[in-house]
Design a protein around this motif. Structure first.
Motif, mmCIF file in Angstrom:
data_model
loop_
_atom_site.group_PDB
_atom_site.id
_atom_site.type_symbol
_atom_site.label_atom_id
_atom_site.label_comp_id
_atom_site.label_asym_id
_atom_site.label_seq_id
_atom_site.Cartn_x
_atom_site.Cartn_y
_atom_site.Cartn_z
ATOM 1 N N PHE A 76 -2.535 -4.747 5.794
ATOM 2 C CA PHE A 76 -2.123 -3.422 6.239
ATOM 3 C C PHE A 76 -3.311 -2.506 5.997
ATOM 4 C CE2 PHE A 76 0.575 0.488 5.094
ATOM 5 C CZ PHE A 76 0.788 0.848 6.408
ATOM 6 N N ASN A 77 -3.968 -2.070 7.086
ATOM 7 C CA ASN A 77 -5.225 -1.358 6.927
ATOM 8 C C ASN A 77 -5.208 0.067 7.465
ATOM 9 O OD1 ASN A 77 -5.298 -1.819 9.671
ATOM 10 N ND2 ASN A 77 -6.786 -3.475 9.530
ATOM 11 N N GLY A 78 -4.045 0.590 7.696
ATOM 12 C CA GLY A 78 -3.891 1.967 8.172
ATOM 13 C C GLY A 78 -2.510 2.111 8.771
ATOM 14 N N SER A 79 -2.123 3.332 9.072
ATOM 15 C CA SER A 79 -0.786 3.574 9.596
ATOM 16 C C SER A 79 -0.491 2.699 10.804
ATOM 17 C CB SER A 79 -0.624 5.049 9.965
ATOM 18 O OG SER A 79 -0.655 5.825 8.789
ATOM 19 N N ARG A 80 0.587 1.933 10.687
ATOM 20 C CA ARG A 80 1.071 1.045 11.747
ATOM 21 C C ARG A 80 0.000 0.091 12.278
ATOM 22 N NH1 ARG A 80 6.062 4.034 13.990
ATOM 23 N NH2 ARG A 80 6.234 5.662 12.442
ATOM 24 N N SER A 81 -0.892 -0.318 11.393
ATOM 25 C CA SER A 81 -1.996 -1.190 11.794
ATOM 26 C C SER A 81 -2.122 -2.376 10.845
ATOM 27 C CB SER A 81 -3.302 -0.387 11.785
ATOM 28 O OG SER A 81 -4.392 -1.229 12.067
ATOM 29 N N ILE A 82 -2.128 -3.569 11.421
ATOM 30 C CA ILE A 82 -2.311 -4.801 10.662
ATOM 31 C C ILE A 82 -3.567 -5.479 11.173
ATOM 32 C CG2 ILE A 82 -1.370 -7.093 10.115
ATOM 33 C CD1 ILE A 82 0.289 -4.849 8.899
ATOM 34 N N GLY A 83 -4.492 -5.727 10.272
ATOM 35 C CA GLY A 83 -5.676 -6.492 10.634
ATOM 36 C C GLY A 83 -5.384 -7.968 10.437
ATOM 37 N N ILE A 84 -5.792 -8.791 11.373
ATOM 38 C CA ILE A 84 -5.619 -10.232 11.245
ATOM 39 C C ILE A 84 -6.983 -10.880 11.395
ATOM 40 C CG2 ILE A 84 -4.526 -12.328 12.165
ATOM 41 C CD1 ILE A 84 -2.233 -10.534 13.144
ATOM 42 N N ASP A 85 -7.363 -11.593 10.359
ATOM 43 C CA ASP A 85 -8.626 -12.327 10.340
ATOM 44 C C ASP A 85 -9.848 -11.409 10.312
ATOM 45 O OD1 ASP A 85 -9.585 -14.849 9.987
ATOM 46 O OD2 ASP A 85 -9.774 -15.319 12.111
ATOM 47 N N PHE A 122 7.076 0.509 11.627
ATOM 48 C CA PHE A 122 7.720 1.559 10.852
ATOM 49 C C PHE A 122 6.883 2.226 9.760
ATOM 50 C CE2 PHE A 122 11.238 -1.360 12.061
ATOM 51 C CZ PHE A 122 11.905 -0.497 12.908
ATOM 52 N N HIS A 123 5.730 1.704 9.407
ATOM 53 C CA HIS A 123 5.072 2.182 8.185
ATOM 54 C C HIS A 123 3.785 2.954 8.432
ATOM 55 C CE1 HIS A 123 7.642 -0.005 5.285
ATOM 56 N NE2 HIS A 123 7.874 -0.742 6.357
ATOM 57 N N ASP A 124 3.776 4.173 7.891
ATOM 58 C CA ASP A 124 2.568 4.975 7.859
ATOM 59 C C ASP A 124 1.913 4.746 6.500
ATOM 60 O OD1 ASP A 124 2.825 6.162 10.411
ATOM 61 O OD2 ASP A 124 4.328 7.546 9.613
ATOM 62 N N HIS A 125 0.605 4.617 6.499
ATOM 63 C CA HIS A 125 -0.116 4.305 5.264
ATOM 64 C C HIS A 125 -0.073 5.487 4.308
ATOM 65 C CE1 HIS A 125 -3.445 3.323 2.556
ATOM 66 N NE2 HIS A 125 -3.170 2.061 2.890
ATOM 67 N N ASN A 126 0.244 5.190 3.057
ATOM 68 C CA ASN A 126 0.192 6.162 1.979
ATOM 69 C C ASN A 126 -0.456 5.437 0.814
ATOM 70 O OD1 ASN A 126 1.110 7.302 -0.608
ATOM 71 N ND2 ASN A 126 2.212 8.755 0.684
ATOM 72 N N ILE A 127 -1.558 5.903 0.337
ATOM 73 C CA ILE A 127 -2.355 5.188 -0.661
ATOM 74 C C ILE A 127 -1.552 4.815 -1.907
ATOM 75 C CG2 ILE A 127 -3.307 7.222 -1.826
ATOM 76 C CD1 ILE A 127 -5.344 4.117 -0.912
ATOM 77 N N LEU A 129 2.336 5.230 -2.126
ATOM 78 C CA LEU A 129 3.733 4.862 -1.905
ATOM 79 C C LEU A 129 3.973 3.757 -0.873
ATOM 80 C CD1 LEU A 129 5.249 8.451 -2.021
ATOM 81 C CD2 LEU A 129 5.156 6.762 -3.866
ATOM 82 N N ASP A 130 3.028 3.507 -0.007
ATOM 83 C CA ASP A 130 3.221 2.479 1.009
ATOM 84 C C ASP A 130 1.849 1.995 1.459
ATOM 85 O OD1 ASP A 130 4.518 0.732 2.661
ATOM 86 O OD2 ASP A 130 5.374 2.265 3.972
ATOM 87 N N ASN A 131 1.376 0.932 0.830
ATOM 88 C CA ASN A 131 0.002 0.505 1.060
ATOM 89 C C ASN A 131 -0.083 -1.009 1.258
ATOM 90 O OD1 ASN A 131 -0.090 -0.714 -1.588
ATOM 91 N ND2 ASN A 131 -0.385 1.336 -2.427
ATOM 92 N N CYS A 132 -1.277 -1.528 1.238
ATOM 93 C CA CYS A 132 -1.520 -2.953 1.491
ATOM 94 C C CYS A 132 -0.812 -3.858 0.480
ATOM 95 C CB CYS A 132 -3.021 -3.229 1.488
ATOM 96 S SG CYS A 132 -3.866 -2.676 -0.018
ATOM 97 N N HIS A 133 -0.687 -3.394 -0.767
ATOM 98 C CA HIS A 133 0.011 -4.182 -1.782
ATOM 99 C C HIS A 133 1.498 -4.332 -1.434
ATOM 100 C CE1 HIS A 133 -3.621 -2.899 -3.824
ATOM 101 N NE2 HIS A 133 -3.435 -3.858 -4.711
ATOM 102 N N HIS A 134 2.078 -3.261 -0.913
ATOM 103 C CA HIS A 134 3.478 -3.312 -0.486
ATOM 104 C C HIS A 134 3.664 -4.303 0.666
ATOM 105 C CE1 HIS A 134 3.365 0.670 -2.498
ATOM 106 N NE2 HIS A 134 4.619 0.391 -2.799
ATOM 107 N N HIS A 135 2.725 -4.309 1.598
ATOM 108 C CA HIS A 135 2.798 -5.234 2.730
ATOM 109 C C HIS A 135 2.770 -6.687 2.256
ATOM 110 C CE1 HIS A 135 0.651 -7.728 5.801
ATOM 111 N NE2 HIS A 135 1.651 -7.289 6.543
#
Length: 166
Positions: A76-85, A122-127, A129-135
């Motif tokens: 999870f690298n930003g709001s509503r964004s998933i990086g793959i590979d 559904f997820h906007d990035h919040n450093i 409350l809702d970040n890569c660790h949560h994903h």
């Protein structure tokens, strides 16, 4: 007390895995699966890398991702964004293999995909409350082993391996 990695083990997998210090032990056949540092491939793993100056000031701060069965990192690298590979911080510094029974490889990949879909939609990035660790924690929870961002982070720190020291 069992960890998130052993707490929700399906009955079919218990015979295939043993316990070590309260944690499910990674099966030998999974340990040999294509860990490839040069290509940044870490099958069935939680991965971690530093976040530049933030990690220098506070060593526990970093970026986390989760790898599918092929070792491709999903983060999870930003709001509503998933990086793959393409791990957002570049190089993985630490990884911890999550025990997955051979019969459950498809379930692992499906759990990673469900976490990706949820975060894309559904997820906007919040450093905080809702970040890569949560994903990453959601992917493990979707696999059937309830976890939190802290237990995923602790598992990676305590049971992970450094990529530069063998």
């Amino acid at each position: 007390r069992q960890s998130f990695l052993a707490s929700a083990m399906p009955a079919s997998a218990i015979g295939a895995m043993s316990m070590e210090n309260g944690y499910a032990k990674v099966p030998p056949q999974q340990q040999q699966m294509e860990i490839d540092h040069k290509r940044q491939r870490y099958p069935f793993s939680i991965v971690w890398g530093p976040l530049g100056p933030l990690t220098c000031c506070c060593p526990c701060v970093g970026h986390m991702g989760i790898a599918d069965s092929q070792g491709r990192i999903h983060d999870f690298n930003g709001s509503r964004s998933i990086g793959i590979d393409r791990f957002m911080v570049g190089t993985v510094w630490r990884y911890a293999v999550v025990p997955v029974a051979p019969a459950e490889v498809d379930e692992w990949d499906a759990a990673v995909q469900r976490a990706d879909a949820e975060y894309r939609q559904f997820h906007d990035h919040n450093i905080v409350l809702d970040n890569c660790h949560h994903h990453a924690a959601l992917a493990i929870t979707e696999y059937g082993r309830p976890t939190t961002l802290l237990s995923a982070w602790f598992y990676c720190c305590l049971h992970g391996k450094c990529t530069w020291c063998g």
